[in-house]
Structures are given as C-alpha cells and as structure tokens.
Write an enzyme that holds these catalytic residues in place. Structure first.
Site, short mmCIF file in Angstrom:
data_model
loop_
_atom_site.label_atom_id
_atom_site.label_comp_id
_atom_site.label_asym_id
_atom_site.label_seq_id
_atom_site.Cartn_x
_atom_site.Cartn_y
_atom_site.Cartn_z
N ARG A 58 41.65 36.69 39.07
CA ARG A 58 41.65 36.66 37.61
C ARG A 58 43.01 36.96 36.98
O ARG A 58 43.46 36.26 36.08
CB ARG A 58 40.62 37.64 37.06
CG ARG A 58 39.20 37.09 37.04
CD ARG A 58 38.20 38.19 37.26
NE ARG A 58 38.23 38.61 38.64
CZ ARG A 58 37.48 38.07 39.60
NH1 ARG A 58 36.60 37.16 39.32
NH2 ARG A 58 37.59 38.46 40.86
N THR A 59 43.63 38.03 37.44
CA THR A 59 44.84 38.47 36.74
C THR A 59 45.94 37.42 36.84
O THR A 59 46.53 37.01 35.84
CB THR A 59 45.32 39.83 37.30
OG1 THR A 59 44.22 40.74 37.25
CG2 THR A 59 46.47 40.38 36.49
N LYS A 87 61.65 39.00 55.77
CA LYS A 87 62.96 39.17 56.44
C LYS A 87 63.51 40.57 56.22
O LYS A 87 64.58 40.90 56.70
CB LYS A 87 63.96 38.15 55.89
CG LYS A 87 63.55 36.71 56.09
CD LYS A 87 64.63 35.79 55.53
CE LYS A 87 64.20 34.33 55.58
NZ LYS A 87 65.12 33.48 54.82
N ARG A 108 52.22 42.44 40.77
CA ARG A 108 51.15 43.26 41.38
C ARG A 108 51.64 43.68 42.77
O ARG A 108 52.12 42.84 43.53
CB ARG A 108 49.85 42.47 41.49
CG ARG A 108 48.81 43.20 42.35
CD ARG A 108 47.45 42.55 42.30
NE ARG A 108 46.80 42.78 41.02
CZ ARG A 108 45.54 42.43 40.76
NH1 ARG A 108 44.81 41.84 41.70
NH2 ARG A 108 45.01 42.67 39.57
N HIS A 136 46.55 49.61 35.57
CA HIS A 136 46.30 48.17 35.38
C HIS A 136 46.18 47.91 33.87
O HIS A 136 45.11 47.62 33.36
CB HIS A 136 45.02 47.78 36.12
CG HIS A 136 44.84 46.31 36.34
ND1 HIS A 136 45.58 45.33 35.69
CD2 HIS A 136 43.98 45.63 37.15
CE1 HIS A 136 45.17 44.14 36.09
NE2 HIS A 136 44.21 44.29 36.98
#
Ligand code: NCD
Length: 309
Positions: A58-59, A87, A108, A136
């Site tokens: 969703r986000t 890396k 995120r 959030h």
C-alpha cells in the site's frame, strides 16, 4: 499561513497541529479532484524517489499513484538486493546519490532512525514510510483522515488500538496523533507486546493522558467508537517461538462485535493475517479498504506540500 515546502516528514513530532490540519484539508481537496478528473498536473516535471528496503504494498504503490495523479514521475526500488547496497554501499551514500536524481525521497527501512539519518544527508525533503518499529507518519495521516471522514471528528472519540503495540510502528505514531487531537485512547495487547514506555511517557507528560491498558478486547468492546487492529509483527521478533505464542492473540469477528456500538468502525493499516475475520469485510463495521482509498489523496497532499505546490 502554513508552508511545508522542503519539510521532512519523519515522525509527526516535527509537525504542528495546524500543519497536520492543513494536510488533512488539502487531502480533502485532492479527494474531490480524484473523484472529478482523477488527475491534476501541479507536480509536472517533479520526480519522487521511492527507496523501499522493506516489503510494502500500500505505502509504496499509493505514493506512486499519488505522484502520477499529480502529474509527476517516480523512480526507485523495492528490491534492495538489486542495488549497490549488496556491494556494501551504506544508506547515506545512497541518499547523497539519489538527492541528485529526485525532488523528494520516500524511504522505508528496517532500522529505527534511518529516515532521520537520510534527512540529515538529503537537501531534498525525506518522507518516512516506516523505519523499523519506530514510526509511520504517512499512515497515521491517512488514519486520521479516515476517522474524520467516517466519524466526523476525532476529539472525544474512544479509540482502541489492538494487537502488537510493542513492535507496531503504525500504533506508535497513531497514539501520539490521537492524543494531539484529543481522543480517548485505549491500548489492548498481550502483556509481552504492550506499548513501549517511551511512547506512554510522552503521552502522559506532553498530553496528560491517562494510560488505559487491557489484554482482552471483550473488556472494552461495548464502549468504543473506533477499533484500530494491528498485525503481530512477526518479522520483528528476535525469537520465532515468542511469535508462535502470541500470533493468534486476537481475532475480530462478528461474535466479538456482538456487543459493540452499531456505529463502531474497524480500521487496520493492513496487511492482515489472522486478526480480522474476512466475514467482517462486507459489514458496515469494516473501513479498512476505504482506508487504503484515502491513502492516495492524503499522500497527494503530502507530496504537493513538501514540494511547495
Ligand atoms: C504497516 C507497516 O508497514 O507498518 N503497513 C502499512 O504501511 N500499511 C503495517 C504492518 O506491516 O503491519
């Protein structure tokens, strides 16, 4: 006059109440635009970078949709294993690179504090889409928007947060915002997953909130206006056996809601696993998919505002 141009959105503590009100009111304007034309071009030529080091449905996709519906475009990744992270590149070097490519960055990450760190290294506004168990903020903005839309107010409502209050970042940020907006907050969780002390202390000290904690939903179900259910955050448990003990702690079904107010609404940031029975989906209690719909206008308001449009 509220001006959020260039502002990082890290936890909601950086926003004053009138700035949150401003975002909610702009979201309402964008919802009307979405219903009428589905599109505006105010962010034409602007680029959003979505850096998702943790899973999301969703986000990330609602931010992407929001940017497209504002006329802007989106770059980014949702599979960090395809980036130079493998890396050995560190987050701050990645941020110092991406700020040269995009006008704003939505991130995120599993580490608490990662969004704040990114903001320190980025001259472009950084939007926290979840940093570990910490915060959030954009979910909370859409949660507030949903409650306002569905209940016409926030102040004075009895709102229960149920589930994993220890690891759940949505519950942490939401409880702060609900206190700011004058709701009566009730926490329901297994004892081992109760709201962390730093959150409850802030609620007590800053807002003079009395902390009400329960372990059973049945104790509070008659009195509440909003039931905000959260998933037990399996991925955050250091010991998988501990998760097994609590994974089925709550299940909201029609039986549980037998004694609830007729106007009660059930919210959930989603994804759900066991905690909301699908038998609720077609009842008037269920507002969790409506909540995902509101995610788009709310994120349009955030993007337009931090980009100064
Ligand atoms: C939440 C999250 O990522 O914190 N999901 C979301 O953004 N809607 C909730 C969760 O994962 O349980």
């Amino acid at each position: 006059m509220v001006n959020l141009k260039g502002k990082d959105i890290i936890s909601l503590r950086e926003l004053k109440k009138d700035e949150i009100e401003y975002l909610l009111s702009r979201a309402s304007d964008f919802e009307k635009i979405l219903q009428k034309d589905g599109y505006t071009n105010i962010l034409e030529g602007k680029i959003l970078a979505t850096l998702f080091y943790e899973p999301s449905t969703r986000t990330r996709l609602s931010f992407t949709t929001a940017m497209h519906r504002l006329g802007g475009s989106v770059i980014g990744f949702s599979e960090p294993e395809t980036t130079s992270t493998v890396k050995g590149e560190n987050l701050t070097d990645t941020i110092r690179t991406i700020e040269n490519y995009a006008d704003t960055i939505a991130i995120r990450h599993s580490e608490e504090g990662s969004a704040k760190l990114a903001a320190q290294y980025s001259s472009k506004p950084v939007i926290n889409c979840g940093d570990g168990s910490h915060a959030h903020p954009t979910q909370t903005l859409l949660d507030l928007y949903t409650i306002r839309k569905e209940k016409k107010k926030i102040d004075g409502l009895k709102i229960a947060l149920v589930g994993d209050l220890k690891y759940g970042r949505t519950a942490h940020t939401l409880s702060y915002a609900l206190a700011l907006f004058g709701a009566d907050i009730i926490f329901v969780s297994p004892e081992s997953l109760s709201m962390p002390k730093d959150v409850t202390s802030e609620l007590k000290n800053k807002f003079d909130i009395e902390i009400k904690e329960y372990t059973k939903m049945e104790s509070i179900i008659r009195d509440i206006d909003v039931l905000y259910v959260t998933r037990i955050q399996k991925e955050r448990f250091p010991d998988p056996e501990e998760y097994e003990k609590v994974k089925g702690a709550y299940k909201v079904d029609l039986k549980v809601l037998e004694n609830a107010k007729k106007e009660l609404i059930v919210l959930h940031p989603l994804p759900r696993v066991y905690e909301v029975d699908p038998e609720l989906d077609n009842t008037k209690f269920a507002k969790y998919f409506q909540q995902t719909y509101y995610g788009v206008p709310v994120r349009m308001a955030i993007l337009a505002s931090v980009l100064g449009k």
